[in-house]
Write an enzyme that holds these catalytic residues in place. Structure first.
Site, short mmCIF file in Angstrom:
data_model
loop_
_atom_site.label_atom_id
_atom_site.label_comp_id
_atom_site.label_asym_id
_atom_site.label_seq_id
_atom_site.Cartn_x
_atom_site.Cartn_y
_atom_site.Cartn_z
N TYR A 165 15.99 30.75 5.55
CA TYR A 165 14.93 31.56 6.15
C TYR A 165 15.20 31.77 7.63
CZ TYR A 165 12.02 31.08 1.99
OH TYR A 165 11.53 31.15 0.72
N LYS B 71 0.84 -1.21 0.00
CA LYS B 71 0.00 0.00 0.00
C LYS B 71 0.87 1.25 0.00
CE LYS B 71 -0.12 -0.44 5.00
NZ LYS B 71 -0.85 -1.00 6.14
C1 PLP Z 1 -0.03 -1.89 6.76
C2 PLP Z 1 -0.54 -3.19 7.19
C3 PLP Z 1 0.33 -4.28 7.36
C4 PLP Z 1 1.83 -4.14 7.34
O1 PLP Z 1 2.25 -3.59 8.57
P1 PLP Z 1 3.77 -3.25 8.90
O2 PLP Z 1 3.72 -2.75 10.30
O3 PLP Z 1 4.17 -2.18 7.94
O4 PLP Z 1 4.56 -4.48 8.74
C5 PLP Z 1 -0.22 -5.51 7.63
N1 PLP Z 1 -1.57 -5.66 7.76
C6 PLP Z 1 -2.43 -4.63 7.62
C7 PLP Z 1 -3.89 -4.86 7.78
C8 PLP Z 1 -1.95 -3.36 7.36
O5 PLP Z 1 -2.80 -2.32 7.25
#
Ligand code: PLP
Length: 350
Positions: A253, A43
């Site tokens: 700045y 994601k």
């Molecule tokens: C983002 C996510 C993961 C991965 O989690 P990490 O902490 O980045 O390893 C796994 N399961 C779900 C449902 C997530 O939203």
């Protein structure tokens, strides 16, 4: 008169992605997960690495499942990963979302009674089910398990998500117990609980499938993983200009840095619009062949100034590396390792 169509030249900012390290991190997490299968959270454009890049590396490495949050993140993956290996964590919110899942063959993650109904009305089929065991974020409440629409679902991955796997707190055990109960109560093909940190909590947390994200990309959510995980992402920036300061000259700045002596500084093409936030002002570190080049003054939108005292040979057009070891960078900046990755902006050449 221009004689050729102009091609956009490469950016003065790029992310070096170490694909070997990415594959090696997945393999390390898989060794810890076995005999469970190991998937990958891709994601948010693969936590900034690039979802396609990540999937292209991780599919041949052996990753069985790929998790995105939004429906809009699916298209990018469809020609590098089979549709039935993709799950959409946010689930369907509209009939159009459900129809898209049916048309492409990707699996929705069902998170509520409303989503279960929407999925059935669209024709249903195999789906994943997220049940909330204590994070109280997105997911079906345990109390809703008996609902007719939920009981009709055909569940591939029955999952839950840990709230505090990066800490040693009683909630981990509480969620684990609820998830084991869930596995007995709901028919499913595969059960899944662990994110990156959860993998390090041990085999009781693994079920048939683990879902690492952060650690694939070089994040270290628990000390047990430190020796296994390699850095994947190296932000690089070009020096746009070199200038000589004399004692008393202010930089950037509000002149928050004032030179105490003659010194040479470089202006690099990296700023907070690229995700190098103002919290790095006076704190960040860049490197050239191992030499430390401190950020001086405020980070601005498109530029940052660095001290070139330690690297007299670095000049205009040369590249320097942002110090981006995630656990260390998180400690230094106050940002989380997740933020450090996902902030990295669109102007980086990837
Ligand atoms: C983002 C996510 C993961 C991965 O989690 P990490 O902490 O980045 O390893 C796994 N399961 C779900 C449902 C997530 O939203």
């Amino acid at each position: 008169m221009p004689t050729m169509p102009a091609e956009t030249p490469p950016a003065a900012l790029r992310l070096e992605i170490d694909r070997d390290a990415l594959a090696s991190n997945w393999a390390a997490l898989h060794r810890l997960s076995r005999p469970a299968r190991t998937g990958a959270a891709v994601k948010a454009d693969g936590y900034g690495v690039g979802a396609r890049t990540a999937a292209t590396v991780l599919r041949p490495a052996g990753s069985s499942d790929f998790f995105v949050a939004h429906w809009s993140e699916v298209q990018d993956l469809l020609d590098v990963v089979p549709a039935d290996a993709i799950s959409v964590l946010h689930g369907p919110l509209t009939p159009a979302d459900a129809a898209f899942a049916c048309a492409t063959g990707v699996r929705p993650v069902i998170n509520s009674i409303m989503q279960a109904r929407l999925w059935s009305e669209a024709g249903g089929g195999l789906c994943d089910l997220m049940v909330d065991t204590g994070i109280n974020r997105l997911g079906l409440p345990l109390a809703d398990l008996g609902d007719e629409a939920v009981r009709r679902l055909r569940v591939d991955v029955l999952m839950s998500h840990l709230a505090s796997a990066d800490e040693d707190v009683p909630l981990n055990g509480v969620q684990l117990a609820r998830w084991h109960e869930l596995r007995r109560a709901v028919p499913h093909a595969r059960a899944s609980l662990a994110n990156s940190a959860g993998i390090a909590l041990g085999s009781a947390y693994h079920g048939e499938l683990t879902r690492p994200g952060l650690a694939l990309y070089g994040g270290v959510p628990r000390p047990e993983l430190a020796s296994e995980i390699r850095q994947v992402v190296r932000p690089m920036a070009a020096v746009l200009q070199v200038r000589e300061l004399t004692a008393g000259d202010g930089v950037g700045y509000n002149s928050t840095f004032v030179a105490e002596r003659r010194m040479r500084v470089g202006v690099i093409a990296l700023g907070y619009a690229d995700g190098y936030l103002r919290c790095w002002s006076g704190k960040g570190l860049l490197r050239s062949q191992g030499r430390r080049l401190a950020v001086v003054g405020r980070v601005s939108m498109d530029m940052t100034v660095i001290d070139l005292t330690a690297a007299p040979d670095v000049g205009e057009g040369d590249w320097v590396e942002v110090d981006y070891n995630l656990p260390q960078a998180a400690a230094a900046s106050g940002l989380s390792q997740y933020e450090l990755l996902t902030l990295l902006g669109r102007r980086f050449g990837r």
